[in-house]
Enzyme design. Structure first.
Site, mmCIF file in Angstrom:
data_model
loop_
_atom_site.group_PDB
_atom_site.id
_atom_site.type_symbol
_atom_site.label_atom_id
_atom_site.label_comp_id
_atom_site.label_asym_id
_atom_site.label_seq_id
_atom_site.Cartn_x
_atom_site.Cartn_y
_atom_site.Cartn_z
ATOM 1 N N GLU A 167 0.561 -1.284 0.091
ATOM 2 C CA GLU A 167 0.056 -0.139 -0.087
ATOM 3 C C GLU A 167 0.616 0.933 -0.159
ATOM 4 O O GLU A 167 0.429 2.827 -0.451
ATOM 5 C CB GLU A 167 -0.662 0.189 1.401
ATOM 6 N N GLY A 214 -12.824 -4.691 1.939
ATOM 7 C CA GLY A 214 -13.594 -5.560 1.048
ATOM 8 C C GLY A 214 -15.149 -4.106 1.206
ATOM 9 O O GLY A 214 -15.700 -3.620 2.152
ATOM 10 N N MET A 268 -9.254 -3.374 8.545
ATOM 11 C CA MET A 268 -8.795 -3.476 9.590
ATOM 12 C C MET A 268 -8.309 -2.561 10.344
ATOM 13 O O MET A 268 -7.247 -3.032 11.313
ATOM 14 C CB MET A 268 -8.017 -5.425 9.871
ATOM 15 N N GLU A 269 -8.028 -1.896 9.874
ATOM 16 C CA GLU A 269 -7.301 -0.360 10.302
ATOM 17 C C GLU A 269 -8.104 1.136 10.911
ATOM 18 O O GLU A 269 -7.799 1.865 11.548
ATOM 19 C CB GLU A 269 -5.647 -0.022 10.152
ATOM 20 N N ASP A 287 -11.801 -6.463 -2.849
ATOM 21 C CA ASP A 287 -12.766 -8.008 -3.205
ATOM 22 C C ASP A 287 -13.755 -7.080 -2.566
ATOM 23 O O ASP A 287 -14.491 -6.541 -1.901
ATOM 24 C CB ASP A 287 -12.085 -9.237 -2.040
#
Length: 235
Positions: A13, A79, A177-178, A201
């Site tokens: 990233e 996602g 997740m962050e 995704d």
């Protein structure tokens, strides 16, 4: 003078942004490498936080305490939770919250941390507008959306988990997740922020197949946006 903290959870990233910056200082702290320098003539600190909420929150606090950043950008992949938002599209956070916090037994709505006083963390409106115009300039073929991003210590790859998140937080745009941890730490420190997510995704049972195929392209889209917008951020 502005100094922009740029956080990514994974090297993929950040590798493009790192290759384009002029590095003047490197600091190792809490098992993270903080690269200080300029990107597009703008003072920045770029750092890989690592995956998960604790890493992300610690990373913000170091950026604030040691580097005195004035703004936070979190770039990465996510996602999709919305059928309209497809792989390759970009989501800009209007706000972020935790989908895996549950203190309902104490009378709090699901997602809200007790005694904090807020359910979600609002992104900076100027940074949202700037990210949108930057995305349109450098990714003209990419659709860009603005909406809620939800965060948990969980890679969502199950339709039932995805459906449960949407039952609890209808209208959410994507999950990762962050982001909410970065938003939370920025909010506590009164630092304007934005979470930028390129979709890798669909957060369902195809995620394990889609993610490896699309993560690099998705990360590149986010990186181009960030590089374009940093020099346009004003106080």
């Amino acid at each position: 003078m502005n100094k922009i903290g740029i956080i990514g959870a994974m090297e993929i990233e950040l590798e493009t942004l790192k290759s384009h910056m002029q590095i003047t200082n490197t600091l190792e702290k809490a098992s993270m490498s903080f690269l200080e320098g300029t990107l597009n003539h703008t003072p920045v600190v770029i750092v890989k936080s690592g995956i998960g909420k604790v890493n992300a929150g610690m990373c913000v606090q170091i950026l604030v305490d040691i580097f005195h950043v004035t703004h936070i950008i979190n770039t990465g992949i996510a996602g999709s939770l919305n059928a309209v938002i497809d792989i390759g599209d970009i989501v800009l956070s209007t706000d972020a919250l935790y989908h895996d916090v549950d203190a309902t037994g104490f009378g709090y709505p699901i997602g809200e941390i007790p005694q904090l006083g807020t359910l979600s963390f609002q992104a900076d409106s100027q940074m949202i507008a700037l990210a949108k115009s930057s995305c349109e300039a450098v990714n003209p073929d990419i659709k860009v959306f603005q909406g809620r991003i939800v965060t948990g210590d969980q890679f969502v790859s199950s339709p039932s988990v995805k459906d449960n998140i949407l039952r609890n937080f209808p209208g959410s745009f994507c999950t990762e997740m962050e982001g909410a941890a970065i938003a939370h730490a920025s909010w506590l420190n009164h630092i304007p922020f934005i979470i930028i997510r390129a979709i890798s995704d669909k957060a369902d049972d195809s995620a394990h197949m889609d993610y490896p195929a699309f993560e690099k392209a998705a990360a590149e889209h986010s990186a181009k946006l960030v590089e374009h917008m940093v020099e346009r951020i004003v106080d």
